[in-house]
Scaffold this motif. Structure first.
Motif, PDB file in Angstrom:
ATOM      1  N   MET A   1       0.831  -1.189   0.000  1.00 17.66           N
ATOM      2  CA  MET A   1       0.000   0.000   0.000  1.00 17.66           C
ATOM      3  C   MET A   1       0.874   1.251   0.000  1.00 17.66           C
ATOM      4  O   MET A   1       0.450   2.277  -0.461  1.00 17.66           O
ATOM      5  N   GLY A   2       2.100   1.150   0.477  1.00 17.91           N
ATOM      6  CA  GLY A   2       2.990   2.305   0.518  1.00 17.91           C
ATOM      7  C   GLY A   2       3.351   2.812  -0.861  1.00 17.91           C
ATOM      8  O   GLY A   2       3.420   4.019  -1.079  1.00 17.91           O
ATOM      9  N   ALA A   3       3.580   1.897  -1.804  1.00 21.60           N
ATOM     10  CA  ALA A   3       3.925   2.307  -3.165  1.00 21.60           C
ATOM     11  C   ALA A   3       2.749   3.026  -3.823  1.00 21.60           C
ATOM     12  O   ALA A   3       2.939   4.011  -4.540  1.00 21.60           O
ATOM     13  N   VAL A   4       1.551   2.550  -3.569  1.00 22.64           N
ATOM     14  CA  VAL A   4       0.356   3.191  -4.138  1.00 22.64           C
ATOM     15  C   VAL A   4       0.199   4.589  -3.557  1.00 22.64           C
ATOM     16  O   VAL A   4      -0.048   5.559  -4.284  1.00 22.64           O
ATOM     17  N   THR A   5       0.375   4.709  -2.261  1.00 24.32           N
ATOM     18  CA  THR A   5       0.258   6.015  -1.606  1.00 24.32           C
ATOM     19  C   THR A   5       1.323   6.970  -2.118  1.00 24.32           C
ATOM     20  O   THR A   5       1.036   8.138  -2.399  1.00 24.32           O
ATOM     21  N   ASP A   6       2.559   6.501  -2.240  1.00 18.30           N
ATOM     22  CA  ASP A   6       3.644   7.352  -2.752  1.00 18.30           C
ATOM     23  C   ASP A   6       3.365   7.805  -4.174  1.00 18.30           C
ATOM     24  O   ASP A   6       3.622   8.952  -4.532  1.00 18.30           O
ATOM     25  N   HIS A  16      -8.181  12.328  -4.458  1.00 18.93           N
ATOM     26  CA  HIS A  16      -8.631  10.969  -4.761  1.00 18.93           C
ATOM     27  C   HIS A  16      -8.275  10.005  -3.633  1.00 18.93           C
ATOM     28  O   HIS A  16      -9.054   9.099  -3.308  1.00 18.93           O
ATOM     29  N   LEU A  17      -7.119  10.184  -3.037  1.00 20.16           N
ATOM     30  CA  LEU A  17      -6.730   9.351  -1.907  1.00 20.16           C
ATOM     31  C   LEU A  17      -7.672   9.572  -0.725  1.00 20.16           C
ATOM     32  O   LEU A  17      -8.134   8.612  -0.100  1.00 20.16           O
ATOM     33  N   ALA A  18      -8.002  10.821  -0.443  1.00 15.86           N
ATOM     34  CA  ALA A  18      -8.922  11.127   0.650  1.00 15.86           C
ATOM     35  C   ALA A  18     -10.305  10.553   0.367  1.00 15.86           C
ATOM     36  O   ALA A  18     -10.952   9.993   1.260  1.00 15.86           O
ATOM     37  N   LEU A  19     -10.763  10.662  -0.859  1.00 14.74           N
ATOM     38  CA  LEU A  19     -12.068  10.121  -1.229  1.00 14.74           C
ATOM     39  C   LEU A  19     -12.082   8.602  -1.111  1.00 14.74           C
ATOM     40  O   LEU A  19     -13.045   8.011  -0.609  1.00 14.74           O
ATOM     41  N   PHE A  20     -10.998   7.958  -1.529  1.00 15.74           N
ATOM     42  CA  PHE A  20     -10.911   6.501  -1.411  1.00 15.74           C
ATOM     43  C   PHE A  20     -10.934   6.067   0.048  1.00 15.74           C
ATOM     44  O   PHE A  20     -11.631   5.122   0.410  1.00 15.74           O
ATOM     45  N   LEU A  21     -10.181   6.760   0.896  1.00 17.99           N
ATOM     46  CA  LEU A  21     -10.159   6.413   2.319  1.00 17.99           C
ATOM     47  C   LEU A  21     -11.524   6.641   2.962  1.00 17.99           C
ATOM     48  O   LEU A  21     -11.977   5.838   3.779  1.00 17.99           O
ATOM     49  N   TRP A  22     -12.199   7.730   2.606  1.00 17.08           N
ATOM     50  CA  TRP A  22     -13.534   8.001   3.137  1.00 17.08           C
ATOM     51  C   TRP A  22     -14.513   6.922   2.689  1.00 17.08           C
ATOM     52  O   TRP A  22     -15.298   6.414   3.501  1.00 17.08           O
ATOM     53  N   GLY A  25     -13.845   3.622   4.529  1.00 23.54           N
ATOM     54  CA  GLY A  25     -14.331   3.694   5.905  1.00 23.54           C
ATOM     55  C   GLY A  25     -15.844   3.637   5.984  1.00 23.54           C
ATOM     56  O   GLY A  25     -16.416   2.942   6.839  1.00 23.54           O
ATOM     57  N   ALA A  26     -16.516   4.349   5.087  1.00 26.97           N
ATOM     58  CA  ALA A  26     -17.978   4.337   5.079  1.00 26.97           C
ATOM     59  C   ALA A  26     -18.513   2.952   4.728  1.00 26.97           C
ATOM     60  O   ALA A  26     -19.497   2.492   5.322  1.00 26.97           O
ATOM     61  N   SER A  27     -17.875   2.282   3.805  1.00 28.35           N
ATOM     62  CA  SER A  27     -18.304   0.926   3.438  1.00 28.35           C
ATOM     63  C   SER A  27     -18.090  -0.055   4.589  1.00 28.35           C
ATOM     64  O   SER A  27     -18.931  -0.920   4.835  1.00 28.35           O
ATOM     65  N   ALA A  28     -16.979   0.088   5.275  1.00 30.23           N
ATOM     66  CA  ALA A  28     -16.715  -0.789   6.422  1.00 30.23           C
ATOM     67  C   ALA A  28     -17.748  -0.568   7.524  1.00 30.23           C
ATOM     68  O   ALA A  28     -18.263  -1.524   8.115  1.00 30.23           O
ATOM     69  N   LEU A  29     -18.077   0.687   7.794  1.00 30.90           N
ATOM     70  CA  LEU A  29     -19.086   0.976   8.810  1.00 30.90           C
ATOM     71  C   LEU A  29     -20.468   0.472   8.395  1.00 30.90           C
ATOM     72  O   LEU A  29     -21.226  -0.020   9.229  1.00 30.90           O
ATOM     73  N   ALA A  30     -20.794   0.583   7.120  1.00 34.91           N
ATOM     74  CA  ALA A  30     -22.082   0.076   6.641  1.00 34.91           C
ATOM     75  C   ALA A  30     -22.140  -1.445   6.774  1.00 34.91           C
ATOM     76  O   ALA A  30     -23.169  -1.999   7.182  1.00 34.91           O
ATOM     77  N   GLY A  31     -21.055  -2.114   6.448  1.00 35.74           N
ATOM     78  CA  GLY A  31     -21.005  -3.566   6.607  1.00 35.74           C
ATOM     79  C   GLY A  31     -21.149  -3.973   8.069  1.00 35.74           C
ATOM     80  O   GLY A  31     -21.863  -4.931   8.389  1.00 35.74           O
ATOM     81  N   LEU A  32     -20.494  -3.256   8.955  1.00 36.99           N
ATOM     82  CA  LEU A  32     -20.602  -3.533  10.383  1.00 36.99           C
ATOM     83  C   LEU A  32     -22.032  -3.310  10.875  1.00 36.99           C
ATOM     84  O   LEU A  32     -22.565  -4.118  11.644  1.00 36.99           O
ATOM     85  N   ALA A  33     -22.652  -2.228  10.416  1.00 34.53           N
ATOM     86  CA  ALA A  33     -24.033  -1.938  10.824  1.00 34.53           C
ATOM     87  C   ALA A  33     -24.987  -3.022  10.328  1.00 34.53           C
ATOM     88  O   ALA A  33     -25.890  -3.444  11.060  1.00 34.53           O
ATOM     89  N   LEU A  34     -24.796  -3.495   9.104  1.00 36.74           N
ATOM     90  CA  LEU A  34     -25.659  -4.562   8.582  1.00 36.74           C
ATOM     91  C   LEU A  34     -25.461  -5.863   9.344  1.00 36.74           C
ATOM     92  O   LEU A  34     -26.423  -6.590   9.609  1.00 36.74           O
ATOM     93  N   ARG A  35     -24.226  -6.161   9.712  1.00 38.34           N
ATOM     94  CA  ARG A  35     -23.963  -7.372  10.484  1.00 38.34           C
ATOM     95  C   ARG A  35     -24.630  -7.301  11.854  1.00 38.34           C
ATOM     96  O   ARG A  35     -25.247  -8.268  12.314  1.00 38.34           O
TER      97      ARG A  35
END
Length: 63
Positions: A1-6, A16-22, A25-35
């Protein structure tokens, strides 16, 4: 992941990096909420079944 970030930082594409991270995170939280919602639904279903069993037992319908 370091090479991609660099690579993203070198091209100046931080938005784009900030949007991808957001989005990640939102997808992970949605998955957790559904579980958790599915687990709550199972617990509620178990409660309703036990309540129906209790009602049958004490109304005289259960052998």
């Amino acid at each position: 992941m370091g090479a991609v970030t660099d690579s993203i930082i070198a091209r100046g594409d931080l938005a784009h990096l900030a949007l991808f991270l957001w989005a990640s995170g939102a997808s992970a939280l949605a998955g957790l909420a559904l579980r958790e919602l599915a687990a709550a639904n199972r617990r509620f279903d178990h409660f309703v079944r036990e309540l129906a069993r209790f009602n049958r037992r004490y109304s005289g319908d259960d052998p």
